[in-house]
Design a protein around this motif. Structure first.
Motif, PDB file in Angstrom:
ATOM      1  N   LEU A  10       3.179   6.010  -3.117  1.00 18.32           N
ATOM      2  CA  LEU A  10       4.255   6.690  -3.838  1.00 18.32           C
ATOM      3  C   LEU A  10       4.046   6.601  -5.290  1.00 18.32           C
ATOM      4  N   GLY A  11       3.491   5.741  -5.652  1.00 15.14           N
ATOM      5  CA  GLY A  11       3.367   5.431  -7.301  1.00 15.14           C
ATOM      6  C   GLY A  11       2.149   6.496  -7.760  1.00 15.14           C
ATOM      7  N   ALA A  12       1.203   6.533  -6.839  1.00 18.02           N
ATOM      8  CA  ALA A  12       0.090   7.588  -7.347  1.00 18.02           C
ATOM      9  C   ALA A  12       0.826   8.861  -7.038  1.00 18.02           C
ATOM     10  N   ALA A  67       4.638  -4.929 -14.939  1.00 21.41           N
ATOM     11  CA  ALA A  67       5.759  -6.152 -14.766  1.00 21.41           C
ATOM     12  C   ALA A  67       6.391  -6.192 -13.291  1.00 21.41           C
ATOM     13  N   CYS A  68       6.310  -4.917 -12.487  1.00 21.44           N
ATOM     14  CA  CYS A  68       7.245  -5.137 -11.327  1.00 21.44           C
ATOM     15  C   CYS A  68       6.343  -5.991 -10.280  1.00 21.44           C
ATOM     16  N   TYR A  69       4.931  -6.354 -10.762  1.00 21.56           N
ATOM     17  CA  TYR A  69       4.455  -7.202  -9.499  1.00 21.56           C
ATOM     18  C   TYR A  69       4.871  -8.653  -9.585  1.00 21.56           C
ATOM     19  N   GLY A  70       5.762  -8.852 -10.691  1.00 21.47           N
ATOM     20  CA  GLY A  70       6.321 -10.171 -10.635  1.00 21.47           C
ATOM     21  C   GLY A  70       7.878 -10.513  -9.594  1.00 21.47           C
ATOM     22  N   PHE A  71       7.921  -9.290  -9.061  1.00 20.27           N
ATOM     23  CA  PHE A  71       8.997  -9.238  -7.908  1.00 20.27           C
ATOM     24  C   PHE A  71       8.213 -10.131  -6.869  1.00 20.27           C
ATOM     25  N   GLY A 116       3.708  -2.435  -5.617  1.00 20.78           N
ATOM     26  CA  GLY A 116       2.804  -1.317  -5.170  1.00 20.78           C
ATOM     27  C   GLY A 116       3.191  -0.031  -6.011  1.00 20.78           C
ATOM     28  N   VAL A 117       4.310   0.432  -6.141  1.00 19.41           N
ATOM     29  CA  VAL A 117       4.790   1.257  -7.102  1.00 19.41           C
ATOM     30  C   VAL A 117       4.073   1.195  -8.345  1.00 19.41           C
ATOM     31  N   GLY A 118       4.693   0.005  -9.006  1.00 15.78           N
ATOM     32  CA  GLY A 118       4.334  -0.413 -10.200  1.00 15.78           C
ATOM     33  C   GLY A 118       2.889  -0.460 -10.540  1.00 15.78           C
ATOM     34  N   ILE A 119       1.994  -0.869  -9.800  1.00 10.02           N
ATOM     35  CA  ILE A 119       0.918  -0.983 -10.062  1.00 10.02           C
ATOM     36  C   ILE A 119       0.126   0.265 -10.392  1.00 10.02           C
ATOM     37  N   THR A 163       0.940  -1.272   0.033  1.00  8.01           N
ATOM     38  CA  THR A 163       0.061  -0.112   0.154  1.00  8.01           C
ATOM     39  C   THR A 163       0.823   1.268   0.118  1.00  8.01           C
ATOM     40  N   VAL A 164       2.048   1.281   0.688  1.00  7.91           N
ATOM     41  CA  VAL A 164       2.878   2.382   0.719  1.00  7.91           C
ATOM     42  C   VAL A 164       3.332   2.648  -0.716  1.00  7.91           C
ATOM     43  N   GLY A 165       3.847   1.414  -1.230  1.00  3.87           N
ATOM     44  CA  GLY A 165       4.325   1.549  -2.513  1.00  3.87           C
ATOM     45  C   GLY A 165       3.332   2.156  -3.650  1.00  3.87           C
TER      46      GLY A 165
END
Length: 407
Positions: free
Chosen positions: A274-276, A296-300, A322-325, A269-271
């Motif tokens: 930050l992404g938003a 694709a970062c969700y793959g991590f 989270g940032v990636g989504i 959620t924090v990520g």
């Protein structure tokens, strides 16, 4: 792709200076809190022994069924009629049904499940209507910031609301909290502004199926949309589902504590926050490629669960996911609002929610048997590969570079 450039002072102005957007954001936030709160409050009811775990599962399944049934219908209705009217009626229906769930607690599972299905239908009807209403209320040059602000409210809710709700549960019982979710739905119904006046489409009234098929045809006109939706659906059905099943097991068995589970979900959620915040300011040159790279970062996340590693590695992976989504979500919604025929925007948005959200339960249902048969390691590895490969494949579609057709 060449776009008209708005004056600098308009580009830098906060979207919250617009009373119409402020009302839209408030209504959307109310619906988001109400949507999040229902399963959490019902979980508290299980802890209080007001309902059983089996009853919880039935009620949440009924809500999901209502959501999936309502999304395509709402997409057609929101394109046929006023988007504001669809939001109004969807919120009113959910607002009336939420207290009925409280009435059924300890008395009738059928009543609870039926009311939950109605709440889910209201939730599902709101989603495409809010998407289309955003395009009517917000000017094109402000939509990325508007979408970032809308998703930011969802993430703040996810981060803060559990603690607030738990504190409220000390003071009031769960039926009162369920009634409170109904009040939130009434706010979601009544607060949003009127949208733009849209002239009715000339011609005879068509059937629902024909209108829905028109929405599918409109979606097919945008190869970037089909590719991106396929990648999003693949990531949710595999990576999201696998981590939802495996993370609690890893937290308990590998680290001997549920704290890793809670910390990882908080890190995600924090990520996303930050992404938003990043997407409220940053406009990548090739927005589509940047968005797909973020997805694709969700793959991590499944990758971090695959091998023994320090708990900090899992937290870092979840922050990155989270940032990636949000690197994906904000440009994705903005591009859909920009590129799709405004007369069919709600229908195309309903396809988005129907597939991406609709296949999540199917993924969850299949992941557990797959883990039992093949083991967690191979399943996590396969899901990580899908999470990386699906967005990469989508990026190969020429119009995916900018999420739109060159003009």
């Amino acid at each position: 792709m060449v776009h008209d450039v708005a004056p600098a002072e308009h580009q830098s102005a906060s979207v919250f200076r617009s009373p119409s957007f402020l009302r839209l954001w408030t209504g959307s936030t109310a619906s988001g809190i109400a949507t999040w709160a229902l399963p959490f409050v019902l979980g508290l009811a299980v802890l209080e022994r007001s309902i059983t775990a089996v009853e919880l599962g039935v009620v949440l399944a009924a809500r999901t069924a209502g959501f999936l049934a309502a999304v395509p219908v709402a997409g057609v209705l929101a394109d046929r009629h006023s988007r504001r009217a669809v939001v109004l009626w969807a919120g009113l229906v959910a607002g009336v049904a939420a207290p009925v769930i409280a009435m059924g607690m300890g008395r009738s599972l059928v009543l609870m499940a039926t009311a939950a299905a109605v709440v889910g239908a209201g939730q599902g009807a709101c989603r495409p209507a809010f998407q289309a209403l955003t395009a009517e209320v917000v000017a094109e040059h402000q939509r990325q910031r508007a979408n970032a602000a809308l998703t930011l409210s969802v993430r703040v809710t996810t981060l803060v609301a559990p603690g607030v709700t738990a504190l409220l549960a000390v003071v009031v019982d769960t039926p009162v909290l369920l009634v409170a979710t109904g009040v939130l739905w009434l706010g979601a119904a009544l607060i949003p502004p009127a949208g733009a006046d849209r002239a009715p489409v000339p011609g005879a009234r068509t059937r629902f199926t024909a209108d829905f098929l028109d929405g599918i045809r409109e979606a097919r006109r945008h190869p970037w949309f089909l590719a991106g939706l396929g990648a999003l659906t693949a990531v949710i059905a595999t990576g999201y589902s696998a981590t939802g099943v495996v993370l609690p097991l890893v937290s308990r068995d590998r680290y001997g504590t549920e704290a890793v589970l809670a910390a990882a979900l908080t890190a995600y959620t924090v990520g996303a926050l930050l992404g938003a915040l990043l997407m409220a300011r940053w406009k990548p040159r090739h927005q589509g490629w940047a968005a797909l790279a973020g997805l694709a970062c969700y793959g991590f996340a499944p990758l971090s669960l695959l091998v023994p590693a320090p708990a900090t590695a899992i937290l870092a992976a979840y922050v990155l996911a989270g940032v990636g989504i949000e690197l994906f979500n904000v440009p994705w919604f903005t591009a859909t609002q920009r590129e799709v025929d405004p007369r069919m925007l709600a229908r195309v948005s309903s396809l988005d929610f129907l597939l991406s959200y609709g296949l999540a339960p199917a993924g969850l249902a299949l992941i557990a048997p797959a883990i039992d048969h093949f083991g967690a390691g191979p399943v996590l590895a396969a899901c990580a590969v899908v999470c990386f490969a699906a967005p990469a494949a989508a990026a190969l579609v020429p119009s995916s570079r900018g999420f739109g057709t060159a003009r």
